[in-house]
Design a protein around this motif. Sequence first.
Motif, mmCIF file in Angstrom:
data_model
loop_
_atom_site.group_PDB
_atom_site.id
_atom_site.type_symbol
_atom_site.label_atom_id
_atom_site.label_comp_id
_atom_site.label_asym_id
_atom_site.label_seq_id
_atom_site.Cartn_x
_atom_site.Cartn_y
_atom_site.Cartn_z
ATOM 1 N N ALA A 113 67.119 33.324 72.762
ATOM 2 C CA ALA A 113 66.030 32.844 71.751
ATOM 3 C C ALA A 113 65.126 34.100 71.247
ATOM 4 O O ALA A 113 64.068 33.887 71.220
ATOM 5 C CB ALA A 113 65.126 31.861 72.190
ATOM 6 N N GLY A 127 58.852 25.160 61.598
ATOM 7 C CA GLY A 127 59.350 25.792 62.843
ATOM 8 C C GLY A 127 59.247 25.026 64.110
ATOM 9 O O GLY A 127 59.033 25.764 64.940
ATOM 10 N N PHE A 183 74.218 28.185 63.347
ATOM 11 C CA PHE A 183 74.877 26.911 64.147
ATOM 12 C C PHE A 183 76.544 26.637 63.498
ATOM 13 O O PHE A 183 77.192 25.832 63.834
ATOM 14 C CB PHE A 183 74.120 25.767 63.925
ATOM 15 C CG PHE A 183 72.902 25.833 64.731
ATOM 16 C CD1 PHE A 183 72.874 25.347 66.030
ATOM 17 C CD2 PHE A 183 71.833 26.638 64.194
ATOM 18 C CE1 PHE A 183 71.750 25.615 66.742
ATOM 19 C CE2 PHE A 183 70.620 26.641 65.149
ATOM 20 C CZ PHE A 183 70.324 26.181 66.239
ATOM 21 N N LYS A 198 61.001 22.382 66.730
ATOM 22 C CA LYS A 198 62.309 21.822 67.437
ATOM 23 C C LYS A 198 61.821 20.652 68.335
ATOM 24 O O LYS A 198 60.947 20.956 69.074
ATOM 25 C CB LYS A 198 62.987 22.831 67.932
ATOM 26 C CG LYS A 198 63.132 24.100 67.254
ATOM 27 C CD LYS A 198 64.410 24.386 66.392
ATOM 28 C CE LYS A 198 64.686 25.708 65.861
ATOM 29 N NZ LYS A 198 65.580 25.551 64.869
ATOM 30 N N ILE A 255 60.452 33.006 63.613
ATOM 31 C CA ILE A 255 59.981 31.991 62.788
ATOM 32 C C ILE A 255 58.626 32.417 62.349
ATOM 33 O O ILE A 255 57.740 32.375 63.183
ATOM 34 C CB ILE A 255 60.259 30.780 62.951
ATOM 35 C CG1 ILE A 255 61.792 30.324 63.609
ATOM 36 C CG2 ILE A 255 59.883 29.609 61.975
ATOM 37 C CD1 ILE A 255 62.737 30.589 62.492
ATOM 38 N N VAL A 264 55.368 32.047 64.144
ATOM 39 C CA VAL A 264 55.046 30.570 64.400
ATOM 40 C C VAL A 264 55.635 30.417 65.782
ATOM 41 O O VAL A 264 54.946 29.745 66.771
ATOM 42 C CB VAL A 264 55.390 29.846 63.314
ATOM 43 C CG1 VAL A 264 55.625 28.287 63.627
ATOM 44 C CG2 VAL A 264 54.719 29.907 62.060
ATOM 45 N N THR A 265 56.896 30.781 65.870
ATOM 46 C CA THR A 265 57.560 30.515 67.206
ATOM 47 C C THR A 265 58.752 31.371 67.487
ATOM 48 O O THR A 265 59.133 31.974 66.248
ATOM 49 C CB THR A 265 58.057 29.196 67.271
ATOM 50 O OG1 THR A 265 58.577 28.766 68.483
ATOM 51 C CG2 THR A 265 58.859 28.837 66.114
ATOM 52 N N ASN A 266 59.399 31.286 68.536
ATOM 53 C CA ASN A 266 60.690 31.964 68.557
ATOM 54 C C ASN A 266 61.820 30.826 68.292
ATOM 55 O O ASN A 266 61.491 29.611 68.405
ATOM 56 C CB ASN A 266 60.884 32.765 69.813
ATOM 57 C CG ASN A 266 60.954 31.758 70.967
ATOM 58 O OD1 ASN A 266 60.405 30.769 71.115
ATOM 59 N ND2 ASN A 266 61.471 32.143 71.999
ATOM 60 N N ALA A 267 62.963 31.146 67.901
ATOM 61 C CA ALA A 267 64.077 30.086 68.062
ATOM 62 C C ALA A 267 65.379 30.716 68.520
ATOM 63 O O ALA A 267 65.640 31.919 68.478
ATOM 64 C CB ALA A 267 64.104 29.690 66.566
ATOM 65 N N ALA A 268 66.286 29.704 68.780
ATOM 66 C CA ALA A 268 67.492 30.087 69.208
ATOM 67 C C ALA A 268 68.658 29.871 68.274
ATOM 68 O O ALA A 268 68.562 29.009 67.519
ATOM 69 C CB ALA A 268 67.892 29.577 70.659
ATOM 70 N N THR A 300 63.709 25.825 71.945
ATOM 71 C CA THR A 300 64.086 26.784 71.008
ATOM 72 C C THR A 300 65.285 26.512 70.239
ATOM 73 O O THR A 300 65.745 27.004 69.267
ATOM 74 C CB THR A 300 64.475 28.110 71.870
ATOM 75 O OG1 THR A 300 65.868 27.661 72.569
ATOM 76 C CG2 THR A 300 63.448 28.443 72.755
ATOM 77 N N GLY A 301 65.537 25.146 70.474
ATOM 78 C CA GLY A 301 66.644 24.635 69.589
ATOM 79 C C GLY A 301 68.039 25.152 69.801
ATOM 80 O O GLY A 301 69.199 25.275 69.105
ATOM 81 N N ALA A 314 57.446 27.729 57.171
ATOM 82 C CA ALA A 314 57.760 28.763 58.398
ATOM 83 C C ALA A 314 59.336 29.070 57.805
ATOM 84 O O ALA A 314 60.153 28.227 57.447
ATOM 85 C CB ALA A 314 57.685 27.948 59.647
#
Lengths: 157, 615
Positions: free
Chosen positions: B301, A46, B96, A48, B305, B290-294, A13-14, B324
């Motif tokens: 997370a 998208g 970040f 990571k 995305i 597309v995905t999840n992200a943290a 998930t980065g 994305a």
Amino acid sequence: MWKSLHIDPKKCTGCLQCEMACSVEHTGAINPSKSRIKVFSFETEGRKVPYTCTQCTEAWCLNACPVDAIRIDAGTGAKQVFDDVCVGCKVCTIACPFGTINYNQDSGKVQKCDLCGGEPACAEACPTGAITYVDADWTGIDKMRAWAAKANTAVTE
Amino acid sequence: MAWNRKLLRVNLTTGTCTAEPLNMEWAQDYLGSRGLATKYFVSEVDPKVDPLSPDNKMIMSTGPLTGTMASTGGRYTVVTKGPLTGAIACSNSGGFFGAEMKFAGWDMIIFEGRSPKPVYLYLENDKAELKDASHLWGTSCWHTEETIKHELQDPLVRVSSIGLAGENQVLFGCIVNDLHRAAGRSGVGAVMGSKNLKAVALRGTKGVSGVKDMKAFMKVTAEKKKVLADNAVTGQGLPKFGTQVLMNVINEMGALPTRNHRDVQFEDAGKISAEAMHEKRPSDNKPHLVTNAACFGCTIACGRISEIDKGHFTVVNKPEYWGASGGLEYEAAWALGAANGVGDLEALQYANLLCNEQGMDPISFGATVGAVMELYEMGVLTKEQIGIDAPFGSAEALARLAEMTARGEGFGKEIGEGSKRLCTRYGHPELSMTVKGQEFPAYDSRAIQGMGLTYATSNRGACHLRSYTVASEVLGIPVKTDPLTTDGKPELVKAFQDATAVFDSAGICVFTSFAWTVADVQPQIEAACEGDWSMDKLNLMGERIWNMERQFNNAAGLTRKDDDLPPRLKTEPAKTGPAKGLVNGIDKMLPEYYELRGWTQEGVPTPETLSRLGL
């Protein structure tokens, strides 16, 4: 039995918990800029991807080192940098095809993944199982299992 | 200690950057981030200041847990006086950027004055430099971030910036970091724009080295991550569906404000829900998601995305939107969708991408469009005035108005002032769904009564993130309360407000509070920070921060009448759903809340209350 770090980018998930854990293990501070594992973000896809040393058998870094500062840890198979021997010449960083050994401006030495003596902090810290520490002979076992599950072995009349 | 003990003061008028020691006495009473930055702000700025004048200041601040292994420890807060509300503005963002500020060796940056020309701040560890940003002015957040990384020849730089909205002083302009995270509400981006400050670029390689007891900290943060992983909301619902997990749930409760709060249920909610984002589109056989992200350090997370449908009318021949990117989150999907009656997921994502690209709060933007559409349907506004037909449900109007608002074109300039000013100008102030001039988020307070009090009393104007009683009233966290009654809600709101101030001030994400209480945060602070951190101390601190913000607002000229809801929510009952026939009981809750707070019935903290809190 040696084990290998196994990375499944799809699960990443980065969050950078791995980078933090690596830096704490090796420097005592929470400092991703000194981590030996790095997570790359491919924004428009998208994706990571965590990336670190794969501990090659015929390690380019080890073979290139002119002062024998990189040696094999018999317990884990890690190619380990000995700071008291390393002269910071960086030849290993040129030799490594993957870029996973790097110079550290603070210490004047090179640094790379040493598998934390057999308990890699990155794998421990990863919340999603994207980084695992598995039997070195069977890093492909999950993929094999996934494909095996797709094989049509149902008994037909 | 987990603070760096150092802040940077940037005087934009004179172009000087000065390092100062952090006031560690204040840090013991206000912790960091929201609390500590607000303490600095109220100590240095006249509450009557014009928010867009050089005399206003803007503070970017981390907390002691920012940049640490505490889960979600990546937050930073922007504190200033908000131009949308005239109240304290306090917007929090993940990504970040916040952690990088810590790694560079700083806790906080205070911006004051106004630069004579566009500049950006480049902070590389101890080195602070204001650089020319003339070439970035007039460009988007995305372009700015990319250009700065390129010209500094450093792909690892973290950037916060404003887009066209902040430059054009759209009153709900936000500050975007890491492409799609934002200090989103109350117009902090407009303040940054008024200072001619285009961006802040950070690079830190020092790390956080002063954690009080690293061994204890690693142990307790690992335990608390497990609590998040084992919780159904933070361990399963949020990673899989994101905040969008709520769309169908809230709609079924009859609490999804629709068409400028005319309705409480949206017939197309399913089409813009988390579930819809997972489904394959007929056009290209790909799911939207597309995905999840943290964000930094986050083990939940929840981030989404997505990839927009390249064939959708909004992005034909616009490849810059095809990759994305962030979205949709629940608030944006609601504000751009249900609030306007638009059920076209791809159109919502396009408007959302524009909000990220140009730095605009999608909640206030979407909700203002809702008011415009109602005025259009009433015949108060015409196609000629707006520049496009704008009935409820028009995806074309939504997309076009998003472009116009970000760029400050035509009628977009009026939308950029928010719904309160716009509705007042056209003779219908009652149609502005706002408190203190800030638009409501995605919960109808007729069906979730506690949220009415939450909105009415939020120090930064209507907001769900100051006391998210939805947790209790809908999800049963920490205990289930009946969403349809006002009973017990003043206590609930006060408790959530005070606790949230602690989460925000620590530098962690309020979403952890689905699984954590202050009692879970306390041992993490204790292990990280010098000093004794009892529960009593933290609880009192939360209350102190709340009252400090309130005092600023009172001194800025806000009064009890600003703690009120629009007449629609008090007189027009919900038409459908479980709350059918109900209005919000704010008039019953507010006096009780004031009393619980130790305030007069005019909403002013009594001398006893102030003295108890050390204010």
